[in-house]
Design a protein around this motif. Structure first.
Motif, PDB file in Angstrom:
ATOM      1  N   GLN A  32       6.558   7.464   1.864  1.00  0.00           N
ATOM      2  CA  GLN A  32       6.342   8.861   1.528  1.00  0.00           C
ATOM      3  C   GLN A  32       7.683   9.536   1.235  1.00  0.00           C
ATOM      4  O   GLN A  32       8.718   9.157   1.781  1.00  0.00           O
ATOM      5  CB  GLN A  32       5.630   9.582   2.679  1.00  0.00           C
ATOM      6  CG  GLN A  32       4.175   9.185   2.850  1.00  0.00           C
ATOM      7  CD  GLN A  32       3.472  10.015   3.909  1.00  0.00           C
ATOM      8  OE1 GLN A  32       4.021  10.978   4.432  1.00  0.00           O
ATOM      9  NE2 GLN A  32       2.241   9.637   4.233  1.00  0.00           N
ATOM     10  N   TYR A  33       7.646  10.535   0.359  1.00  0.00           N
ATOM     11  CA  TYR A  33       8.842  11.316   0.074  1.00  0.00           C
ATOM     12  C   TYR A  33       8.542  12.789   0.366  1.00  0.00           C
ATOM     13  O   TYR A  33       7.513  13.304  -0.068  1.00  0.00           O
ATOM     14  CB  TYR A  33       9.267  11.163  -1.388  1.00  0.00           C
ATOM     15  CG  TYR A  33      10.424  12.057  -1.768  1.00  0.00           C
ATOM     16  CD1 TYR A  33      11.729  11.727  -1.391  1.00  0.00           C
ATOM     17  CD2 TYR A  33      10.212  13.242  -2.466  1.00  0.00           C
ATOM     18  CE1 TYR A  33      12.782  12.569  -1.714  1.00  0.00           C
ATOM     19  CE2 TYR A  33      11.261  14.080  -2.793  1.00  0.00           C
ATOM     20  CZ  TYR A  33      12.546  13.739  -2.418  1.00  0.00           C
ATOM     21  OH  TYR A  33      13.598  14.569  -2.734  1.00  0.00           O
ATOM     22  N   PRO A  34       9.417  13.463   1.117  1.00  0.00           N
ATOM     23  CA  PRO A  34      10.712  13.001   1.622  1.00  0.00           C
ATOM     24  C   PRO A  34      10.665  12.375   3.013  1.00  0.00           C
ATOM     25  O   PRO A  34      11.716  12.021   3.544  1.00  0.00           O
ATOM     26  CB  PRO A  34      11.534  14.291   1.652  1.00  0.00           C
ATOM     27  CG  PRO A  34      10.531  15.347   1.961  1.00  0.00           C
ATOM     28  CD  PRO A  34       9.256  14.922   1.287  1.00  0.00           C
ATOM     29  N   LYS A  35       9.496  12.259   3.608  1.00  0.00           N
ATOM     30  CA  LYS A  35       9.394  11.685   4.951  1.00  0.00           C
ATOM     31  C   LYS A  35       9.308  10.171   4.846  1.00  0.00           C
ATOM     32  O   LYS A  35       8.262   9.558   5.055  1.00  0.00           O
ATOM     33  CB  LYS A  35       8.185  12.262   5.684  1.00  0.00           C
ATOM     34  CG  LYS A  35       8.249  13.777   5.855  1.00  0.00           C
ATOM     35  CD  LYS A  35       7.032  14.321   6.569  1.00  0.00           C
ATOM     36  CE  LYS A  35       7.099  15.835   6.705  1.00  0.00           C
ATOM     37  NZ  LYS A  35       5.919  16.389   7.421  1.00  0.00           N
ATOM     38  N   GLY A  36      10.433   9.566   4.523  1.00  0.00           N
ATOM     39  CA  GLY A  36      10.454   8.146   4.205  1.00  0.00           C
ATOM     40  C   GLY A  36      10.145   7.219   5.352  1.00  0.00           C
ATOM     41  O   GLY A  36       9.901   6.025   5.133  1.00  0.00           O
ATOM     42  N   HIS A  37      10.162   7.716   6.594  1.00  0.00           N
ATOM     43  CA  HIS A  37       9.825   6.838   7.713  1.00  0.00           C
ATOM     44  C   HIS A  37       8.342   6.503   7.738  1.00  0.00           C
ATOM     45  O   HIS A  37       7.916   5.601   8.456  1.00  0.00           O
ATOM     46  CB  HIS A  37      10.235   7.490   9.043  1.00  0.00           C
ATOM     47  CG  HIS A  37       9.672   8.852   9.269  1.00  0.00           C
ATOM     48  ND1 HIS A  37      10.235   9.983   8.740  1.00  0.00           N
ATOM     49  CD2 HIS A  37       8.570   9.263   9.953  1.00  0.00           C
ATOM     50  CE1 HIS A  37       9.531  11.045   9.106  1.00  0.00           C
ATOM     51  NE2 HIS A  37       8.506  10.628   9.844  1.00  0.00           N
ATOM     52  N   ASN A  38       7.532   7.218   6.923  1.00  0.00           N
ATOM     53  CA  ASN A  38       6.114   6.892   6.789  1.00  0.00           C
ATOM     54  C   ASN A  38       5.946   5.868   5.660  1.00  0.00           C
ATOM     55  O   ASN A  38       5.971   6.221   4.479  1.00  0.00           O
ATOM     56  CB  ASN A  38       5.293   8.152   6.486  1.00  0.00           C
ATOM     57  CG  ASN A  38       5.282   9.123   7.645  1.00  0.00           C
ATOM     58  OD1 ASN A  38       5.291   8.708   8.802  1.00  0.00           O
ATOM     59  ND2 ASN A  38       5.266  10.413   7.350  1.00  0.00           N
ATOM     60  N   ILE A  39       5.806   4.614   6.035  1.00  0.00           N
ATOM     61  CA  ILE A  39       5.705   3.529   5.057  1.00  0.00           C
ATOM     62  C   ILE A  39       4.263   3.393   4.597  1.00  0.00           C
ATOM     63  O   ILE A  39       3.333   3.325   5.409  1.00  0.00           O
ATOM     64  CB  ILE A  39       6.204   2.202   5.656  1.00  0.00           C
ATOM     65  CG1 ILE A  39       7.662   2.346   6.099  1.00  0.00           C
ATOM     66  CG2 ILE A  39       6.056   1.068   4.646  1.00  0.00           C
ATOM     67  CD1 ILE A  39       8.175   1.142   6.867  1.00  0.00           C
ATOM     68  N   VAL A  40       4.057   3.351   3.284  1.00  0.00           N
ATOM     69  CA  VAL A  40       2.722   3.185   2.720  1.00  0.00           C
ATOM     70  C   VAL A  40       2.372   1.710   2.604  1.00  0.00           C
ATOM     71  O   VAL A  40       1.343   1.253   3.088  1.00  0.00           O
ATOM     72  CB  VAL A  40       2.618   3.874   1.345  1.00  0.00           C
ATOM     73  CG1 VAL A  40       1.240   3.648   0.736  1.00  0.00           C
ATOM     74  CG2 VAL A  40       2.918   5.359   1.466  1.00  0.00           C
ATOM     75  N   THR A  41       3.250   0.933   1.965  1.00  0.00           N
ATOM     76  CA  THR A  41       2.990  -0.496   1.782  1.00  0.00           C
ATOM     77  C   THR A  41       4.258  -1.180   1.287  1.00  0.00           C
ATOM     78  O   THR A  41       5.279  -0.529   1.027  1.00  0.00           O
ATOM     79  CB  THR A  41       1.849  -0.730   0.771  1.00  0.00           C
ATOM     80  OG1 THR A  41       1.473  -2.113   0.780  1.00  0.00           O
ATOM     81  CG2 THR A  41       2.266  -0.346  -0.633  1.00  0.00           C
ATOM     82  N   TYR A  42       4.191  -2.498   1.181  1.00  0.00           N
ATOM     83  CA  TYR A  42       5.246  -3.314   0.587  1.00  0.00           C
ATOM     84  C   TYR A  42       4.677  -4.084  -0.603  1.00  0.00           C
ATOM     85  O   TYR A  42       3.497  -4.467  -0.598  1.00  0.00           O
ATOM     86  CB  TYR A  42       5.804  -4.322   1.596  1.00  0.00           C
ATOM     87  CG  TYR A  42       6.682  -3.719   2.667  1.00  0.00           C
ATOM     88  CD1 TYR A  42       8.057  -3.611   2.483  1.00  0.00           C
ATOM     89  CD2 TYR A  42       6.134  -3.280   3.861  1.00  0.00           C
ATOM     90  CE1 TYR A  42       8.870  -3.068   3.473  1.00  0.00           C
ATOM     91  CE2 TYR A  42       6.933  -2.741   4.859  1.00  0.00           C
ATOM     92  CZ  TYR A  42       8.296  -2.631   4.658  1.00  0.00           C
ATOM     93  OH  TYR A  42       9.093  -2.097   5.637  1.00  0.00           O
TER      94      TYR A  42
END
Length: 451
Positions: free
Chosen positions: A198-208
Motif C-alpha cells: 500500500q502507498y504510502p503505508k508501505g508496511h501493509n503488504i498486498v502480495t508478492y
C-alpha cells in the motif's frame, strides 16, 4: 578524445522534450526539431557540418553545477518538475520552465529509482540498501532520518521531517513504480522479489510477484485501460508479465529464444539481462534494452490476451545504454560509442513511429554539440554488482577489461585473467582431495553445505 555517451533518456509527460544525462550533466532537447533547449554545460565548439551552435534558454551557473554522475531521473506527472539523483547521494529538484535547480536534498544512500506521486507533492525513492522513502518535494537540504519500516506506523503522520521510510527490502532495491491510482507502490530487489504494498503505508503488504530466478532490474505498469498488468525484466534472460494485485504470472517471454541465442550453460554465473523498458505513448509497443546486446527488442502488448509478442528486432550501432519514446512515438536510443579506430558511432539515434526507420535530422544537433569529450570512456554498465558471483564482481570486470584490451591490441584469443578473489559474502565449500572425491565426506554433508 571520445565523447561521453548519454546514459539516460527520459520523456517529458506533456511537452515535446526529452532530457538526456551524460556523466554529471543534463540536456533538454526539443523532439520536434532536435534543437538543444537547455544544458548544464556550455556547448563545445566542434566541426558543425553546417549547423550553428544553438542558443540556449539558460546558461550554467555555480548554483546548479552537478558534482557526480546522474543515476536516475523522474518527471512529476504534470511535467513542472524533474527530480534527479546522483551517485554522491544528492537529489535535485529542477524547474522545467527555467531549467534551474529549486532545491537539493542529501539522501541517506544512493538512489536506484525515483517516482513522483500523482500530485507531484512527494518523491518516492528506492536505495541500494533496500529502503523506500516517501519525501516531500519542497523541503531542501534535509538529511533523511534513519528509521526502519517496522517502526513507522503511519507514513502520513510525521511529514514535518521531510521524508518517511515506508518499507524495506532485505537486499538492494532495484526499481519502483506507483500504480496510476496512487494506492500502491511496487518495488523490486536483487533477490528476485517483486513486492506490492500500500502507498504510502508501505508496511501493509498486498502480495508478492515471485518467479524470476535472478535479480530484477526493471518494472513498469503496462499501458491499456485496466492498468492491472506489470512487466518486469531481470538477469535470467526473461521478461515476465504479471497481474500484480493477485501476484499471478501470466506470461514468461524468453529473450534467448527471441534473439536466436542458444540456452545458457548450466554452470554460467550470468545470463542475458534486461537493462530497461521504454513504453510508447501512441501505440502498444515496448522497447526492451538488453545489456551489452546491440539489438533492441520491440515488443507488441496485447492487453485483451494479456500477451507480449515480438514485433521487431532493431539493430543498433553499439551497445545500448538507454531508450525512450517521445510523445510522438519516435524512439530515441543511446549507445556506447565504438573505440575502434576509424569507426564513428552516433551517440543518439532516433527511429520513426511507423516502421522504425532512422531519423538522422532529429539527432544531428545532439550528436554534434550535445556531449563533452573525456580522456577515457567510463564503464556505464552497473549490473555486475547485482550478480551473485562466487568470485568478486570487480575481479570479473577487471578480467573482462583485460581481455578486451588485449583484443583491441590484436590478440583476440587472449585468455581471461586467472586472478580471482573470493567474495566475502559467498559460501565457502571445503575442497576435497582427489582420492576422496568419489565418496561423500563429513565436510560435504548437507548441514555444512547449507551453513
Amino acid at each position: 578524445m571520445p565523447l561521453l555517451p548519454f546514459s539516460h533518456i527520459i520523456r517529458h509527460p506533456s511537452k515535446d522534450i526529452v532530457v538526456l544525462s551524460f556523466g554529471e550533466h543534463l540536456q533538454a532537447v526539443d523532439t520536434k526539431n532536435g534543437v538543444i533547449l537547455a544544458s548544464t554545460i556550455a556547448l563545445e565548439e566542434r566541426e558543425a557540418n553546417g549547423l550553428e551552435v544553438q542558443p540556449l534558454t539558460n546558461t550554467p551557473d555555480e548554483a546548479q553545477n552537478n558534482k557526480a554522475r546522474v543515476q536516475v531521473m523522474a518527471f512529476s506527472p504534470d511535467g513542472a518538475f524533474l527530480a534527479t539523483a546522483a551517485d554522491d547521494k544528492i537529489m535535485k529538484i529542477w524547474d522545467t520552465e527555467s531549467w534551474k535547480v529549486l532545491g537539493t536534498r542529501t539522501l541517506v544512500r544512493r538512489s536506484n529509482a525515483l517516482h513522483f506521486n500523482n500530485s507531484g507533492s512527494h518523491v518516492v525513492t528506492a536505495d541500494k540498501f533496500g529502503d523506500i522513502y516517501n519525501m516531500i518535494r519542497d523541503i531542501p537540504d534535509v538529511v533523511a532520518p534513519v528509521k526502519t519500516a517496522e517502526t513507522t506506523e503511519d507514513a502520513e503522520g510525521d511529514e514535518d521531517e521531510g521524508e518517511q521510510p515506508i518499507l524495506g527490502h532485505v537486499s538492494m532495491a532495484t526499481d519502483l513504480v506507483l500504480t496510476p491510482d496512487n494506492k500502491y507502490v511496487i518495488t523490486s530487489d536483487r533477490d528476485e522479489h517483486i513486492r506490492v504494498s500500500q502507498y504510502p503505508k508501505g508496511h501493509n503488504i498486498v502480495t508478492y510477484c515471485l518467479g524470476h530466478t535472478s535479480f530484477v532490474t526493471t518494472i513498469r505498469i503496462l499501458p491499456g485501460t485496466s492498468h492491472k498488468y506489470l512487466i518486469s525484466g531481470a538477469g535470467d534472460a526473461t521478461i515476465r508479465v504479471w497481474e500484480y494485485m493477485q501476484g499471478r504470472e501470466v506470461q514468461t517471454f524468453n529473450i534467448r529464444e527471441a534473439l536466436g541465442m542458444p540456452p545458457a550453460e548450466a554452470d554460467a554465473e550470468d545470463d542475458v539481462t534486461v537493462f530497461s523498458f521504454a513504453i510508447c505513448p501512441t501505440k502498444s509497443h515496448i522497447a526492451a534494452v538488453i545489456e551489452k546486446e546491440s539489438r533492441l527488442l520491440i515488443l507488441q502488448w496485447n492487453e485483451a490476451e494479456a500477451k507480449l509478442e515480438l514485433f521487431k528486432i532493431l539493430e543498433l550501432e553499439g551497445k545500448p545504454l538507454s531508450a525512450e519514446y517521445d510523445r510522438s512515438g519516435n524512439l530515441w536510443t543511446s549507445v556506447v560509442p565504438s573505440e575502434e579506430e576509424g569507426k564513428s558511432t552516433s551517440l543518439i539515434s532516433v527511429y520513426d513511429n511507423s516502421n522504425y526507420a532512422i531519423q538522422e535530422d532529429l539527432a544531428k544537433y545532439v550528436n554534434t554539440f550535445g556531449s563533452r569529450t573525456v580522456e577515457t570512456l567510463p564503464d556505464l554498465i552497473f549490473t555486475e554488482e547485482l550478480r551473485k558471483h562466487t568470485t568478486d564482481w570487480r575481479e570479473l570486470k577487471k578480467a573482462r577489461e583485460e581481455k578486451e584490451a588485449a583484443r583491441l591490441a590484436g590478440d583476440p584469443d587472449a585468455p581471461l585473467s586467472k586472478k580471482r578473489r573470493k567474495n566475502k559474502n559467498s559460501r565457502k565449500i571445503p575442497e576435497q582431495s582427489s582420492a576422496a572425491s568419489s565418496e561423500p565426506s563429513a565436510a560435504a554433508s548437507p548441514d555444512v553445505a547449507m551453513e
